[in-house]
Write a protein that holds these residues in place. Structure first.
Motif, PDB file in Angstrom:
ATOM      1  N   SER A   1       0.833  -1.201   0.000  1.00  0.00           N
ATOM      2  CA  SER A   1       0.000   0.000   0.000  1.00  0.00           C
ATOM      3  C   SER A   1       0.867   1.249   0.000  1.00  0.00           C
ATOM      4  O   SER A   1       2.037   1.219   0.419  1.00  0.00           O
ATOM      5  N   ASN A   2       0.282   2.348  -0.488  1.00  0.00           N
ATOM      6  CA  ASN A   2       0.932   3.663  -0.432  1.00  0.00           C
ATOM      7  C   ASN A   2       2.301   3.664  -1.104  1.00  0.00           C
ATOM      8  O   ASN A   2       3.293   4.116  -0.537  1.00  0.00           O
ATOM      9  N   VAL A   3       2.333   3.144  -2.324  1.00  0.00           N
ATOM     10  CA  VAL A   3       3.599   3.071  -3.068  1.00  0.00           C
ATOM     11  C   VAL A   3       3.548   3.968  -4.296  1.00  0.00           C
ATOM     12  O   VAL A   3       2.475   4.226  -4.853  1.00  0.00           O
ATOM     13  N   ASP A   4       4.728   4.430  -4.729  1.00  0.00           N
ATOM     14  CA  ASP A   4       4.808   5.114  -6.012  1.00  0.00           C
ATOM     15  C   ASP A   4       5.250   4.122  -7.079  1.00  0.00           C
ATOM     16  O   ASP A   4       5.535   2.949  -6.784  1.00  0.00           O
ATOM     17  N   ALA A   5       5.301   4.578  -8.307  1.00  0.00           N
ATOM     18  CA  ALA A   5       5.587   3.680  -9.424  1.00  0.00           C
ATOM     19  C   ALA A   5       6.974   3.056  -9.323  1.00  0.00           C
ATOM     20  O   ALA A   5       7.151   1.863  -9.614  1.00  0.00           O
ATOM     21  N   ASP A   6       7.970   3.834  -8.927  1.00  0.00           N
ATOM     22  CA  ASP A   6       9.329   3.302  -8.825  1.00  0.00           C
ATOM     23  C   ASP A   6       9.422   2.222  -7.755  1.00  0.00           C
ATOM     24  O   ASP A   6      10.069   1.186  -7.947  1.00  0.00           O
ATOM     25  N   GLN A   7       8.791   2.453  -6.618  1.00  0.00           N
ATOM     26  CA  GLN A   7       8.821   1.458  -5.538  1.00  0.00           C
ATOM     27  C   GLN A   7       8.130   0.172  -5.955  1.00  0.00           C
ATOM     28  O   GLN A   7       8.613  -0.931  -5.685  1.00  0.00           O
TER      29      GLN A   7
END
Length: 283
Positions: free
Chosen positions: A158-164
């Motif tokens: 949860s709560n991730v950006d695309a790179d992560q």
């Protein structure tokens, strides 16, 4: 037309989840009401700061005792939350290793929820703002071990950006099957993440679909679509999310709205209407 469930690795997953954050002492009665209204997917977290997971378990136990539902009919999803996302009411020893914290949190969740397994365990956000750090990999490895033990059926983040998300999918032994993000219309409803999920067999779960998009909800185009179907604007947004391939979450505390939310399975938007709504936040 009914499309309330999908199957992921043999797990029956509801396409609409009831979210339990911010409900405090009312959590148990609200969860029971949500189940009675027809929700079969419950989302929580072992994070007392924002959730009352024990209350979730009490609501589930009451619904089962009343014969409304069986455990096998429910999809239960909880989360492991790092120390920086917790308050003083920790579900683990803060001095333990990350792997032990994940294990202790899961054991506590199973006790709270009165079950021998959860259907989904989600990493409740990376430990750092950019990229993934050592703690994230230790936590994910521990989650993979728990999944192999049979106490968790599916994993998510949860709560991730695309790179992560890309880094996790590239380097993890077991890829996440869910991504749960706050979904803003102004970003094309988290389009970059959704596109990545769609091409990598990951199911996107969207939360704050209403509260994060107050301005968009007053748009005349959305109102016109709602009038055309004889539905509320909130129902149109949830149906849009489902038609886009998302699993939406609702956290309503209104029993009437619980039933209305689930009525979204009785109609479907056209492809042109879906496109219009997707573009609203970008204007």
């Amino acid at each position: 037309m009914r499309d309330e469930f999908i199957s992921i690795e043999g797990v029956r997953v509801p396409r609409f989840l009831y979210g339990t954050a911010w409900k405090n002492e009312a959590t148990g009665s609200l969860v029971e009401s949500a189940i009675e209204a027809g929700f079969r997917g419950i989302d929580t977290a072992n994070q007392r700061k924002h959730y009352h997971e024990l209350g979730v378990g009490q609501g589930i136990a009451s619904a089962i005792k009343r014969g409304i539902v069986t455990r096998q009919e429910l999809f239960l999803q909880t989360k492991f939350t790092f120390r920086n996302g917790q308050d003083h009411r920790l579900p683990y020893d803060p001095n333990a290793s990350i792997a032990d914290q994940v294990e202790q949190s899961l054991v506590s969740s199973l006790e709270h929820l009165g079950t021998e397994f959860v259907d989904s365990l989600v990493l409740h956000g990376p430990s750092q703002r950019n990229g993934l750090g050592t703690a994230d990999w230790e936590a994910w490895s521990a989650m993979e071990t728990i999944q192999a033990s049979g106490r968790v059926r599916l994993l998510g983040v949860s709560n991730v950006d695309a790179d992560q998300l890309h880094q996790l999918c590239e380097d993890a032994q077991m890829r996440p099957r869910f991504v749960q993000n706050r979904c803003f219309a102004r970003t094309g409803w988290d389009r970059t993440i959704r596109d990545y999920c769609r091409t990598n067999q990951i199911v996107y779960q969207g939360f704050s679909l209403l509260t994060a998009n107050e301005r968009m909800r007053s748009h005349i185009d959305l109102e016109q679509i709602a009038i055309r179907y004889g539905r509320s604007k909130e129902q149109i947004i949830f149906r849009f999310a489902i038609d886009m391939g998302m699993i939406p979450l609702t956290g309503t505390t209104d029993v009437l709205h619980m039933g209305q939310d689930l009525e979204v399975f009785s109609f479907q938007l056209s492809s042109e209407e879906i496109h219009r709504i997707e573009q609203l936040g970008l204007r």
